[in-house]
Design a protein around this motif. Structure first.
Motif, PDB file in Angstrom:
ATOM      1  N   UNK A 199       0.818  -1.205   0.000  1.00 26.99           N
ATOM      2  CA  UNK A 199       0.000   0.000   0.000  1.00 26.99           C
ATOM      3  C   UNK A 199       0.853   1.257   0.000  1.00 26.99           C
ATOM      4  N   UNK A 200       0.211   2.415   0.199  1.00 25.79           N
ATOM      5  CA  UNK A 200       0.946   3.670   0.228  1.00 25.79           C
ATOM      6  C   UNK A 200       1.863   3.769   1.449  1.00 25.79           C
ATOM      7  N   UNK A 201       2.934   4.552   1.284  1.00 24.36           N
ATOM      8  CA  UNK A 201       3.925   4.736   2.343  1.00 24.36           C
ATOM      9  C   UNK A 201       4.268   6.225   2.439  1.00 24.36           C
ATOM     10  N   UNK A 202       4.299   6.736   3.667  1.00 21.77           N
ATOM     11  CA  UNK A 202       4.769   8.101   3.924  1.00 21.77           C
ATOM     12  C   UNK A 202       6.131   7.989   4.587  1.00 21.77           C
ATOM     13  N   UNK A 203       7.135   8.637   3.987  1.00 20.07           N
ATOM     14  CA  UNK A 203       8.495   8.596   4.523  1.00 20.07           C
ATOM     15  C   UNK A 203       8.882  10.002   4.963  1.00 20.07           C
ATOM     16  N   UNK A 204       9.304  10.107   6.216  1.00 17.12           N
ATOM     17  CA  UNK A 204       9.758  11.367   6.801  1.00 17.12           C
ATOM     18  C   UNK A 204      11.283  11.319   6.892  1.00 17.12           C
ATOM     19  N   UNK A 205      11.953  12.113   6.048  1.00 15.99           N
ATOM     20  CA  UNK A 205      13.410  12.237   6.125  1.00 15.99           C
ATOM     21  C   UNK A 205      13.711  13.313   7.168  1.00 15.99           C
ATOM     22  N   UNK A 206      14.491  12.947   8.184  1.00 15.32           N
ATOM     23  CA  UNK A 206      14.693  13.823   9.330  1.00 15.32           C
ATOM     24  C   UNK A 206      16.093  13.609   9.913  1.00 15.32           C
ATOM     25  N   UNK A 207      16.428  14.422  10.923  1.00 17.41           N
ATOM     26  CA  UNK A 207      17.650  14.235  11.711  1.00 17.41           C
ATOM     27  C   UNK A 207      17.381  14.741  13.123  1.00 17.41           C
ATOM     28  N   UNK A 208      18.043  14.147  14.118  1.00 16.02           N
ATOM     29  CA  UNK A 208      17.789  14.526  15.510  1.00 16.02           C
ATOM     30  C   UNK A 208      18.099  15.995  15.820  1.00 16.02           C
ATOM     31  N   UNK A 209      19.028  16.592  15.080  1.00 17.24           N
ATOM     32  CA  UNK A 209      19.435  17.982  15.340  1.00 17.24           C
ATOM     33  C   UNK A 209      18.521  18.996  14.648  1.00 17.24           C
ATOM     34  N   UNK A 210      17.540  18.518  13.883  1.00 17.91           N
ATOM     35  CA  UNK A 210      16.664  19.393  13.098  1.00 17.91           C
ATOM     36  C   UNK A 210      15.440  19.796  13.923  1.00 17.91           C
ATOM     37  N   UNK A 211      15.351  21.061  14.299  1.00 14.70           N
ATOM     38  CA  UNK A 211      14.229  21.559  15.100  1.00 14.70           C
ATOM     39  C   UNK A 211      12.870  21.340  14.453  1.00 14.70           C
ATOM     40  N   UNK A 212      12.692  21.758  13.172  1.00 17.18           N
ATOM     41  CA  UNK A 212      11.397  21.534  12.523  1.00 17.18           C
ATOM     42  C   UNK A 212      11.035  20.049  12.428  1.00 17.18           C
ATOM     43  N   UNK A 213      12.044  19.188  12.301  1.00 16.92           N
ATOM     44  CA  UNK A 213      11.777  17.737  12.246  1.00 16.92           C
ATOM     45  C   UNK A 213      11.173  17.268  13.568  1.00 16.92           C
ATOM     46  N   UNK A 214      11.741  17.748  14.662  1.00 20.88           N
ATOM     47  CA  UNK A 214      11.207  17.379  15.980  1.00 20.88           C
ATOM     48  C   UNK A 214       9.825  17.990  16.181  1.00 20.88           C
ATOM     49  N   UNK A 215       9.612  19.175  15.603  1.00 21.34           N
ATOM     50  CA  UNK A 215       8.321  19.861  15.732  1.00 21.34           C
ATOM     51  C   UNK A 215       7.200  19.051  15.080  1.00 21.34           C
ATOM     52  N   UNK A 216       7.463  18.419  13.934  1.00 19.77           N
ATOM     53  CA  UNK A 216       6.391  17.691  13.249  1.00 19.77           C
ATOM     54  C   UNK A 216       6.265  16.239  13.709  1.00 19.77           C
ATOM     55  N   UNK A 217       7.195  15.754  14.524  1.00 16.22           N
ATOM     56  CA  UNK A 217       7.168  14.347  14.955  1.00 16.22           C
ATOM     57  C   UNK A 217       5.821  13.933  15.555  1.00 16.22           C
ATOM     58  N   UNK A 218       5.213  14.730  16.452  1.00 10.96           N
ATOM     59  CA  UNK A 218       3.907  14.322  17.000  1.00 10.96           C
ATOM     60  C   UNK A 218       2.829  14.210  15.921  1.00 10.96           C
ATOM     61  N   UNK A 219       2.896  15.084  14.907  1.00 14.36           N
ATOM     62  CA  UNK A 219       1.919  15.035  13.819  1.00 14.36           C
ATOM     63  C   UNK A 219       2.115  13.757  12.993  1.00 14.36           C
ATOM     64  N   UNK A 220       3.359  13.346  12.781  1.00 17.33           N
ATOM     65  CA  UNK A 220       3.638  12.112  12.046  1.00 17.33           C
ATOM     66  C   UNK A 220       3.060  10.932  12.834  1.00 17.33           C
ATOM     67  N   UNK A 221       3.245  10.951  14.160  1.00 19.36           N
ATOM     68  CA  UNK A 221       2.673   9.908  15.015  1.00 19.36           C
ATOM     69  C   UNK A 221       1.150   9.861  14.875  1.00 19.36           C
ATOM     70  N   UNK A 222       0.515  11.044  14.858  1.00 19.66           N
ATOM     71  CA  UNK A 222      -0.942  11.118  14.726  1.00 19.66           C
ATOM     72  C   UNK A 222      -1.397  10.564  13.379  1.00 19.66           C
ATOM     73  N   UNK A 223      -0.685  10.931  12.309  1.00 16.35           N
ATOM     74  CA  UNK A 223      -1.041  10.435  10.983  1.00 16.35           C
ATOM     75  C   UNK A 223      -0.938   8.909  10.932  1.00 16.35           C
TER      76      UNK A 223
END
Length: 108
Positions: A22-46
């Protein structure tokens, strides 16, 4: 990673993402990236809201090959795959509704 969010790596990317049923959503991120950490809860919700979609993250520091293959130069970058192909690309922080709309279009 939260319960429904998978960890994609250079070694499992083909099997987990490109060969997914099926479909896959891939989040490319890094631990030092502030915006990446900001959207992490939204990725969990999705992930919780979309049981038919595989959702996961690629830490670009640990897994540079996948990021390089898809030309990821800014993070967060979110790619929506369908049938092993990139169907949608989002760079930067996006509203949850916009991501949900993209997932709904590939689920149909």
């Amino acid at each position: 990673m939260a319960g429904n969010v998978k960890e994609f790596t250079d070694s499992n990317f083909d099997a987990e993402v490109l060969q997914a049923d099926g479909p896959v959503l891939v989040d490319f991120w890094a631990p030092w990236c502030g915006p990446c950490r900001q959207i992490a809860p939204m990725i969990d919700e999705l992930a919780g809201d979309n049981p038919g979609v595989k959702i996961g993250k690629v830490n670009i520091d640990d897994n540079p090959q996948a990021a390089q293959k898809y030309g990821v130069s800014s993070i967060p970058t979110l790619l929506v795959f369908k049938g092993g192909e990139v169907a949608e690309t989002f760079v930067g922080v996006r509203p949850k509704a916009q991501l949900q709309e993209a997932l709904d279009s590939v689920k149909a």
